[in-house]
Design a protein around this motif. Structure first.
Motif, PDB file in Angstrom:
ATOM      1  N   VAL A   7     -70.867  58.234  15.009  1.00  0.00           N
ATOM      2  CA  VAL A   7     -71.820  59.189  15.566  1.00  0.00           C
ATOM      3  C   VAL A   7     -72.318  58.726  16.936  1.00  0.00           C
ATOM      4  O   VAL A   7     -72.472  59.525  17.867  1.00  0.00           O
ATOM      5  CB  VAL A   7     -73.018  59.376  14.618  1.00  0.00           C
ATOM      6  CG1 VAL A   7     -74.091  60.259  15.250  1.00  0.00           C
ATOM      7  CG2 VAL A   7     -72.552  59.966  13.291  1.00  0.00           C
ATOM      8  N   ALA A   8     -72.546  57.428  17.056  1.00  0.00           N
ATOM      9  CA  ALA A   8     -73.202  56.897  18.253  1.00  0.00           C
ATOM     10  C   ALA A   8     -72.293  56.915  19.480  1.00  0.00           C
ATOM     11  O   ALA A   8     -72.695  57.381  20.554  1.00  0.00           O
ATOM     12  CB  ALA A   8     -73.692  55.478  17.987  1.00  0.00           C
ATOM     13  N   VAL A   9     -71.073  56.394  19.341  1.00  0.00           N
ATOM     14  CA  VAL A   9     -70.212  56.220  20.521  1.00  0.00           C
ATOM     15  C   VAL A   9     -69.848  57.575  21.122  1.00  0.00           C
ATOM     16  O   VAL A   9     -69.347  58.470  20.437  1.00  0.00           O
ATOM     17  CB  VAL A   9     -68.953  55.423  20.155  1.00  0.00           C
ATOM     18  CG1 VAL A   9     -68.012  55.330  21.372  1.00  0.00           C
ATOM     19  CG2 VAL A   9     -69.322  54.022  19.684  1.00  0.00           C
ATOM     20  N   GLY A  10     -70.131  57.716  22.393  1.00  0.00           N
ATOM     21  CA  GLY A  10     -69.855  58.958  23.102  1.00  0.00           C
ATOM     22  C   GLY A  10     -71.001  59.944  23.096  1.00  0.00           C
ATOM     23  O   GLY A  10     -70.951  60.961  23.805  1.00  0.00           O
ATOM     24  N   ALA A  11     -72.038  59.679  22.299  1.00  0.00           N
ATOM     25  CA  ALA A  11     -73.166  60.612  22.214  1.00  0.00           C
ATOM     26  C   ALA A  11     -73.917  60.672  23.536  1.00  0.00           C
ATOM     27  O   ALA A  11     -74.186  59.652  24.172  1.00  0.00           O
ATOM     28  CB  ALA A  11     -74.111  60.194  21.094  1.00  0.00           C
ATOM     29  N   GLN A  12     -74.260  61.876  23.931  1.00  0.00           N
ATOM     30  CA  GLN A  12     -75.066  62.089  25.128  1.00  0.00           C
ATOM     31  C   GLN A  12     -76.540  62.071  24.754  1.00  0.00           C
ATOM     32  O   GLN A  12     -76.944  62.706  23.774  1.00  0.00           O
ATOM     33  CB  GLN A  12     -74.721  63.438  25.766  1.00  0.00           C
ATOM     34  CG  GLN A  12     -73.320  63.529  26.340  1.00  0.00           C
ATOM     35  CD  GLN A  12     -73.176  62.757  27.638  1.00  0.00           C
ATOM     36  OE1 GLN A  12     -72.122  62.188  27.937  1.00  0.00           O
ATOM     37  NE2 GLN A  12     -74.231  62.739  28.427  1.00  0.00           N
ATOM     38  N   LEU A  13     -77.338  61.360  25.514  1.00  0.00           N
ATOM     39  CA  LEU A  13     -78.778  61.365  25.316  1.00  0.00           C
ATOM     40  C   LEU A  13     -79.388  62.504  26.141  1.00  0.00           C
ATOM     41  O   LEU A  13     -78.760  62.992  27.090  1.00  0.00           O
ATOM     42  CB  LEU A  13     -79.372  60.017  25.741  1.00  0.00           C
ATOM     43  CG  LEU A  13     -78.767  58.779  25.061  1.00  0.00           C
ATOM     44  CD1 LEU A  13     -79.557  57.540  25.449  1.00  0.00           C
ATOM     45  CD2 LEU A  13     -78.723  58.933  23.552  1.00  0.00           C
ATOM     46  N   PRO A  14     -80.572  62.947  25.801  1.00  0.00           N
ATOM     47  CA  PRO A  14     -81.193  64.026  26.586  1.00  0.00           C
ATOM     48  C   PRO A  14     -81.332  63.637  28.057  1.00  0.00           C
ATOM     49  O   PRO A  14     -81.696  62.498  28.373  1.00  0.00           O
ATOM     50  CB  PRO A  14     -82.565  64.191  25.920  1.00  0.00           C
ATOM     51  CG  PRO A  14     -82.372  63.682  24.526  1.00  0.00           C
ATOM     52  CD  PRO A  14     -81.402  62.547  24.640  1.00  0.00           C
ATOM     53  N   THR A 102     -77.299  60.098  30.505  1.00  0.00           N
ATOM     54  CA  THR A 102     -76.956  58.851  29.828  1.00  0.00           C
ATOM     55  C   THR A 102     -76.148  59.130  28.569  1.00  0.00           C
ATOM     56  O   THR A 102     -76.404  60.108  27.856  1.00  0.00           O
ATOM     57  CB  THR A 102     -78.235  58.076  29.448  1.00  0.00           C
ATOM     58  OG1 THR A 102     -79.027  57.866  30.622  1.00  0.00           O
ATOM     59  CG2 THR A 102     -77.904  56.732  28.817  1.00  0.00           C
ATOM     60  N   ARG A 103     -75.198  58.252  28.294  1.00  0.00           N
ATOM     61  CA  ARG A 103     -74.434  58.346  27.055  1.00  0.00           C
ATOM     62  C   ARG A 103     -74.250  56.948  26.476  1.00  0.00           C
ATOM     63  O   ARG A 103     -74.338  55.936  27.189  1.00  0.00           O
ATOM     64  CB  ARG A 103     -73.065  58.989  27.287  1.00  0.00           C
ATOM     65  CG  ARG A 103     -72.135  58.183  28.168  1.00  0.00           C
ATOM     66  CD  ARG A 103     -70.869  58.954  28.522  1.00  0.00           C
ATOM     67  NE  ARG A 103     -69.985  58.165  29.368  1.00  0.00           N
ATOM     68  CZ  ARG A 103     -68.978  57.412  28.919  1.00  0.00           C
ATOM     69  NH1 ARG A 103     -68.734  57.352  27.606  1.00  0.00           N
ATOM     70  NH2 ARG A 103     -68.220  56.724  29.744  1.00  0.00           N
ATOM     71  N   ILE A 104     -74.021  56.886  25.169  1.00  0.00           N
ATOM     72  CA  ILE A 104     -73.692  55.626  24.503  1.00  0.00           C
ATOM     73  C   ILE A 104     -72.189  55.405  24.657  1.00  0.00           C
ATOM     74  O   ILE A 104     -71.388  56.268  24.286  1.00  0.00           O
ATOM     75  CB  ILE A 104     -74.089  55.661  23.020  1.00  0.00           C
ATOM     76  CG1 ILE A 104     -75.597  55.875  22.887  1.00  0.00           C
ATOM     77  CG2 ILE A 104     -73.669  54.376  22.310  1.00  0.00           C
ATOM     78  CD1 ILE A 104     -76.069  56.053  21.450  1.00  0.00           C
ATOM     79  N   THR A 105     -71.816  54.278  25.219  1.00  0.00           N
ATOM     80  CA  THR A 105     -70.396  54.030  25.491  1.00  0.00           C
ATOM     81  C   THR A 105     -69.724  53.135  24.454  1.00  0.00           C
ATOM     82  O   THR A 105     -68.524  53.279  24.203  1.00  0.00           O
ATOM     83  CB  THR A 105     -70.216  53.393  26.874  1.00  0.00           C
ATOM     84  OG1 THR A 105     -70.915  52.132  26.919  1.00  0.00           O
ATOM     85  CG2 THR A 105     -70.743  54.303  27.968  1.00  0.00           C
ATOM     86  N   ASP A 106     -70.486  52.211  23.848  1.00  0.00           N
ATOM     87  CA  ASP A 106     -69.881  51.262  22.909  1.00  0.00           C
ATOM     88  C   ASP A 106     -70.915  50.816  21.887  1.00  0.00           C
ATOM     89  O   ASP A 106     -72.115  50.749  22.188  1.00  0.00           O
ATOM     90  CB  ASP A 106     -69.375  49.999  23.643  1.00  0.00           C
ATOM     91  CG  ASP A 106     -68.294  50.299  24.659  1.00  0.00           C
ATOM     92  OD1 ASP A 106     -67.127  50.458  24.256  1.00  0.00           O
ATOM     93  OD2 ASP A 106     -68.629  50.384  25.856  1.00  0.00           O
ATOM     94  N   GLN A 118     -75.210  51.482  26.749  1.00  0.00           N
ATOM     95  CA  GLN A 118     -75.475  52.800  27.329  1.00  0.00           C
ATOM     96  C   GLN A 118     -75.115  52.783  28.816  1.00  0.00           C
ATOM     97  O   GLN A 118     -75.207  51.734  29.475  1.00  0.00           O
ATOM     98  CB  GLN A 118     -76.946  53.177  27.197  1.00  0.00           C
ATOM     99  CG  GLN A 118     -77.460  53.235  25.772  1.00  0.00           C
ATOM    100  CD  GLN A 118     -78.939  53.585  25.734  1.00  0.00           C
ATOM    101  OE1 GLN A 118     -79.392  54.526  26.377  1.00  0.00           O
ATOM    102  NE2 GLN A 118     -79.697  52.807  24.975  1.00  0.00           N
ATOM    103  N   GLU A 119     -74.720  53.946  29.319  1.00  0.00           N
ATOM    104  CA  GLU A 119     -74.435  54.084  30.751  1.00  0.00           C
ATOM    105  C   GLU A 119     -75.075  55.370  31.252  1.00  0.00           C
ATOM    106  O   GLU A 119     -74.962  56.422  30.610  1.00  0.00           O
ATOM    107  CB  GLU A 119     -72.933  54.116  31.000  1.00  0.00           C
ATOM    108  CG  GLU A 119     -72.559  54.186  32.481  1.00  0.00           C
ATOM    109  CD  GLU A 119     -71.060  54.039  32.691  1.00  0.00           C
ATOM    110  OE1 GLU A 119     -70.557  52.892  32.606  1.00  0.00           O
ATOM    111  OE2 GLU A 119     -70.402  55.061  32.914  1.00  0.00           O
TER     112      GLU A 119
END
Length: 283
Positions: A7-14, A102-106, A118-119
């Motif tokens: 779920v986390a990897v690739g998720a976009q944050l607001p 921002t998104r979770i990358t790894d 995050q990036e």
């Protein structure tokens, strides 16, 4: 499980839209120990240290940092900052507005802990990229699901005398001042919270040590020219307590500076604070 990498990897944050003023820049520079007028006086050719881009999106926050990351059910007391990097497209304006995406990358499984990367990219209203940030948090007690352990890219400091070797005496109030830059994590102010998190006393914000190091290297090796900094990255290798002294060493290496930061003096003399430090020159 508390962390679900699927779920986390690739998720976009607001998206976060924010603005900043000269006063914010001045406060930030004071919080990382700057004294020269080009950091602290708006009429003296005010510069903006690139590390300000990391704190600008949350500068006016008054609550502890939220941890509502997709797929990550974690508690603030479990978390310490792992690493931080900023890259700038050019000199940062002394005031302005931007949107951070921002998104979770790894998500890495370290056995007894997890590392979440995050990036984020900050752009102005015209879509012009201003800076990029990349960071990791270290979540104690949340590893062990058999996932990717991740890689590492250690930075070797040179086997010769450093080109700069500077100490900075962290004031007993430094963390309390740095809190005004938007990080109200009680780990840096509340003794009871710090003890519950496994520390004998509140620790200095890692990003404060990180900012002090970048300021020091910029002043010592780049003639105090913030525009000469293209980026800065470091791994948080240990803690620093208010009242201790930070030693920053730097070595010129082609188009970059490699550095480290340690505790100077006292019972913890030589204890690591920042490692794998790389300052990239602009251009």
């Amino acid at each position: 499980m508390p962390i679900d990498p699927t779920v986390a990897v690739g998720a976009q944050l607001p998206d976060r839209t924010f603005s900043w003023s000269e006063s914010d820049v001045l406060l930030y520079h004071l919080a990382i120990g700057a004294t020269d007028l080009h950091w602290t006086l708006e009429t003296a050719g005010l510069q903006v240290l690139p590390s300000f881009g990391v704190v600008a999106p949350t500068f006016h926050e008054t609550d502890p940092p939220p941890l509502d990351l997709p797929g990550c059910d974690i508690d603030l007391a479990q978390v310490v900052h792992g690493a931080q990097e900023v890259r700038v497209a050019g000199p940062l304006p002394t005031s302005g507005a931007a949107t951070l995406r921002t998104r979770i990358t790894d998500v890495w499984d370290k056995g007894r802990a997890a590392v979440i990367w995050q990036e984020g990219v900050a752009t102005d209203a015209a879509g012009q990229q201003l800076w990029t940030v990349r960071s990791s948090i270290f979540v104690r007690g949340e590893g062990g699901w058999g996932g990717d352990r991740g890689g590492s890219s250690p930075v070797e400091v040179r086997d010769r005398a450093p080109d700069s070797d500077t100490t900075y005496d962290v004031t007993p109030q430094q963390a309390l001042l740095y809190r005004l830059c938007g990080d109200r994590n009680p780990l840096h102010a509340d003794p009871a919270f710090a003890r519950a998190a496994g520390f004998p006393a509140p620790i200095l914000h890692g990003l404060c040590s990180w900012g002090i190091a970048l300021r020091t290297l910029t002043e010592d090796l780049l003639d105090g020219d913030a525009a000469a900094v293209g980026g800065f990255a470091a791994r948080f290798a240990g803690v620093l307590f208010p009242g201790e002294t930070l030693r920053v060493r730097g070595w010129h290496e082609d188009d970059r500076v490699v550095a480290d930061a340690t505790v100077a003096g006292g019972e913890r003399d030589g204890a690591p604070v920042l490692a794998d430090c790389v300052l990239v020159r602009q251009g």
